[in-house]
Write a protein that holds these residues in place. Structure first.
Motif, PDB file in Angstrom:
ATOM      1  N   UNK A  59      -9.632   0.641 -10.144  1.00 32.95           N
ATOM      2  CA  UNK A  59      -8.608  -0.155 -10.813  1.00 32.95           C
ATOM      3  C   UNK A  59      -8.912  -0.396 -12.296  1.00 32.95           C
ATOM      4  N   UNK A  60      -9.797   0.388 -12.869  1.00 31.76           N
ATOM      5  CA  UNK A  60     -10.132   0.227 -14.285  1.00 31.76           C
ATOM      6  C   UNK A  60      -8.945   0.592 -15.181  1.00 31.76           C
ATOM      7  N   UNK A  61      -8.248   1.671 -14.873  1.00 31.87           N
ATOM      8  CA  UNK A  61      -7.115   2.096 -15.705  1.00 31.87           C
ATOM      9  C   UNK A  61      -6.009   1.038 -15.720  1.00 31.87           C
ATOM     10  N   UNK A  62      -5.580   0.516 -14.562  1.00 31.38           N
ATOM     11  CA  UNK A  62      -4.561  -0.542 -14.616  1.00 31.38           C
ATOM     12  C   UNK A  62      -5.036  -1.796 -15.355  1.00 31.38           C
ATOM     13  N   UNK A  63      -6.323  -2.096 -15.305  1.00 31.55           N
ATOM     14  CA  UNK A  63      -6.832  -3.259 -16.043  1.00 31.55           C
ATOM     15  C   UNK A  63      -6.742  -3.025 -17.550  1.00 31.55           C
ATOM     16  N   UNK A  64      -7.041  -1.784 -17.978  1.00 32.73           N
ATOM     17  CA  UNK A  64      -6.928  -1.459 -19.406  1.00 32.73           C
ATOM     18  C   UNK A  64      -5.463  -1.522 -19.830  1.00 32.73           C
ATOM     19  N   UNK A  65      -4.577  -0.992 -18.995  1.00 35.21           N
ATOM     20  CA  UNK A  65      -3.144  -1.041 -19.297  1.00 35.21           C
ATOM     21  C   UNK A  65      -2.666  -2.492 -19.396  1.00 35.21           C
ATOM     22  N   UNK A  66      -3.176  -3.351 -18.535  1.00 34.32           N
ATOM     23  CA  UNK A  66      -2.800  -4.773 -18.586  1.00 34.32           C
ATOM     24  C   UNK A  66      -3.270  -5.408 -19.890  1.00 34.32           C
ATOM     25  N   UNK A  67      -4.461  -5.020 -20.359  1.00 39.37           N
ATOM     26  CA  UNK A  67      -4.953  -5.522 -21.650  1.00 39.37           C
ATOM     27  C   UNK A  67      -4.005  -5.127 -22.769  1.00 39.37           C
ATOM     28  N   UNK A  68      -3.583  -3.871 -22.738  1.00 37.21           N
ATOM     29  CA  UNK A  68      -2.720  -3.360 -23.803  1.00 37.21           C
ATOM     30  C   UNK A  68      -1.329  -3.992 -23.774  1.00 37.21           C
ATOM     31  N   UNK A  69      -0.859  -4.365 -22.592  1.00 39.92           N
ATOM     32  CA  UNK A  69       0.506  -4.889 -22.477  1.00 39.92           C
ATOM     33  C   UNK A  69       0.565  -6.415 -22.348  1.00 39.92           C
ATOM     34  N   UNK A  70      -0.546  -7.072 -22.522  1.00 35.93           N
ATOM     35  CA  UNK A  70      -0.582  -8.542 -22.380  1.00 35.93           C
ATOM     36  C   UNK A  70       0.272  -9.210 -23.463  1.00 35.93           C
TER      37      UNK A  70
END
Length: 148
Positions: A59-70
């Motif tokens: 789940x590292x990729x979705x966590x990075x995506x969440x950082x970018x879209x926060x």
């Protein structure tokens, strides 16, 4: 050096090696045997690592995506500009994290990992469900000794 002392010294070295080698292997533990250890998990299944293994968090990729879209605004143009700015400011480190996250998912998929946590040794042996990497590697090493 007299012959009797030389024989004693030689015997002493043999005795020291006979005890030191197994003791050092016991201290080093499973890491001394496993050449390549890969751990596949996610943030909901923490593992106790032993050091030196490759850790793939699915789940590292979705966590990075969440950082970018926060906290993006509702306006698509503004949101796009903010994400582009975040991607640019993340630089090479962010690019490396994204690439590593997706490569990890690809590697786990190509190995046929079916559940997590999974501990893979030498791309050949796998133990599922063991959160302690050292214990999983020890189980694999025991299996390898009984069925080489």
């Amino acid at each position: 050096m007299p012959a009797s002392i030389s024989r004693f010294a030689s015997g002493w070295r043999t005795l020291v090696l006979a005890f030191a080698l197994p003791a050092s292997l016991a201290i080093l533990g499973p890491a001394a045997f496993a050449a390549d250890v890969l751990v596949v998990t996610d943030s909901h299944h923490p593992v106790k690592t032993m050091g030196g293994e490759r850790l793939i968090e699915l789940d590292a990729a979705p966590r990075i995506e969440a950082e970018l879209s926060a906290e993006l605004p509702a306006d698509p143009k503004q949101a796009t500009a903010i994400v582009k700015r975040r991607l640019g400011s993340g630089g090479a480190d962010l690019q490396r994290r994204i690439a590593s996250a997706y490569q990890g998912v690809t590697d786990a998929w190509s190995l046929g990992i079916t559940s997590i946590p999974a501990v893979v040794v030498d791309l050949r042996y796998v133990v599922y469900g063991e959160p302690d990497v050292a214990r999983a590697v020890a189980r694999i090493e025991q299996h390898r000794r009984t069925e080489p």
